[in-house]
Design a protein around this motif. Structure first.
Motif, mmCIF file in Angstrom:
data_model
loop_
_atom_site.group_PDB
_atom_site.id
_atom_site.type_symbol
_atom_site.label_atom_id
_atom_site.label_comp_id
_atom_site.label_asym_id
_atom_site.label_seq_id
_atom_site.Cartn_x
_atom_site.Cartn_y
_atom_site.Cartn_z
ATOM 1 N N ARG A 184 3.915 5.717 -5.577
ATOM 2 C CA ARG A 184 3.850 5.700 -7.044
ATOM 3 C C ARG A 184 2.741 6.615 -7.566
ATOM 4 O O ARG A 184 2.906 7.286 -8.577
ATOM 5 C CB ARG A 184 3.624 4.265 -7.523
ATOM 6 C CG ARG A 184 3.644 4.097 -9.029
ATOM 7 C CD ARG A 184 3.435 2.654 -9.460
ATOM 8 N NE ARG A 184 2.142 2.158 -9.006
ATOM 9 C CZ ARG A 184 1.947 1.132 -8.179
ATOM 10 N NH1 ARG A 184 2.983 0.478 -7.704
ATOM 11 N NH2 ARG A 184 0.750 0.749 -7.823
ATOM 12 N N ASP A 185 1.606 6.659 -6.863
ATOM 13 C CA ASP A 185 0.468 7.471 -7.279
ATOM 14 C C ASP A 185 0.585 8.925 -6.826
ATOM 15 O O ASP A 185 -0.291 9.736 -7.114
ATOM 16 C CB ASP A 185 -0.841 6.880 -6.752
ATOM 17 C CG ASP A 185 -1.154 5.527 -7.365
ATOM 18 O OD1 ASP A 185 -0.552 5.185 -8.406
ATOM 19 O OD2 ASP A 185 -2.006 4.812 -6.802
ATOM 20 N N GLU A 219 0.834 -1.211 0.000
ATOM 21 C CA GLU A 219 0.000 0.000 0.000
ATOM 22 C C GLU A 219 0.868 1.261 0.000
ATOM 23 O O GLU A 219 0.570 2.219 -0.715
ATOM 24 C CB GLU A 219 -0.933 0.010 1.207
ATOM 25 C CG GLU A 219 -2.016 -1.038 1.151
ATOM 26 C CD GLU A 219 -2.760 -1.190 2.459
ATOM 27 O OE1 GLU A 219 -3.972 -1.472 2.401
ATOM 28 O OE2 GLU A 219 -2.149 -1.045 3.534
ATOM 29 N N ARG A 223 2.361 1.770 -3.448
ATOM 30 C CA ARG A 223 1.349 2.243 -4.389
ATOM 31 C C ARG A 223 1.044 3.729 -4.146
ATOM 32 O O ARG A 223 0.892 4.502 -5.080
ATOM 33 C CB ARG A 223 0.076 1.425 -4.252
ATOM 34 C CG ARG A 223 -0.972 1.770 -5.284
ATOM 35 C CD ARG A 223 -2.155 0.845 -5.215
ATOM 36 N NE ARG A 223 -2.097 0.004 -4.024
ATOM 37 C CZ ARG A 223 -3.141 -0.353 -3.301
ATOM 38 N NH1 ARG A 223 -4.334 0.014 -3.636
ATOM 39 N NH2 ARG A 223 -2.997 -1.106 -2.234
ATOM 40 N N MET A 224 0.976 4.122 -2.878
ATOM 41 C CA MET A 224 0.710 5.529 -2.548
ATOM 42 C C MET A 224 1.844 6.416 -3.063
ATOM 43 O O MET A 224 1.598 7.482 -3.612
ATOM 44 C CB MET A 224 0.533 5.692 -1.039
ATOM 45 C CG MET A 224 -0.733 5.038 -0.515
ATOM 46 S SD MET A 224 -0.780 4.925 1.275
ATOM 47 C CE MET A 224 -1.307 6.572 1.687
ATOM 48 N N VAL A 276 0.499 10.083 -3.716
ATOM 49 C CA VAL A 276 -0.356 10.388 -2.567
ATOM 50 C C VAL A 276 0.511 10.914 -1.425
ATOM 51 O O VAL A 276 1.551 10.341 -1.107
ATOM 52 C CB VAL A 276 -1.115 9.115 -2.112
ATOM 53 C CG1 VAL A 276 -1.893 9.371 -0.842
ATOM 54 C CG2 VAL A 276 -2.027 8.631 -3.225
#
Length: 71
Positions: free
Chosen positions: A35-36, A29, A32-33, A38
Motif C-alpha cells: 500500500r505504501d 506488514e 502495508r508495504m 515499498v
C-alpha cells in the motif's frame, strides 16, 4: 495483498522466496508495504537473500530460518 484480505491479483512466487518473505514479514506488514509503495526487494533481509539466491539453479532448496519476533 493476500486473497484472504480481499486481494485479487496473484503473482507466481518460488516456494523458497515465499517462505523467506513470510519468515521476515507478516501478511499485515506485506500489505502495508504494498500500500505504501515499498519495494520489498530493497528491504534489508530480502535484498541479502536475493543476492544469495541469484546464482542458484531454479530447483535450489535451502531451509528457511524464521525471524525472531519481539514480545
Amino acid at each position: 495483498m493476500p486473497k484472504s484480505r480481499g486481494g485479487r491479483q496473484t503473482e507466481p512466487v518460488h516456494p523458497i522466496c515465499h517462505r523467506t518473505l513470510h519468515a521476515h514479514f507478516t501478511n499485515h506488514e506485506l500489505a502495508r508495504m504494498e500500500r505504501d509503495g515499498v519495494d520489498i526487494r530493497r528491504a534489508e533481509p530480502i535484498a541479502a537473500f536475493l543476492a544469495f539466491i541469484a546464482g542458484k539453479p531454479p530447483d535450489f532448496y535451502a531451509p528457511t530460518r524464521k525471524r525472531r519476533r519481539d514480545g
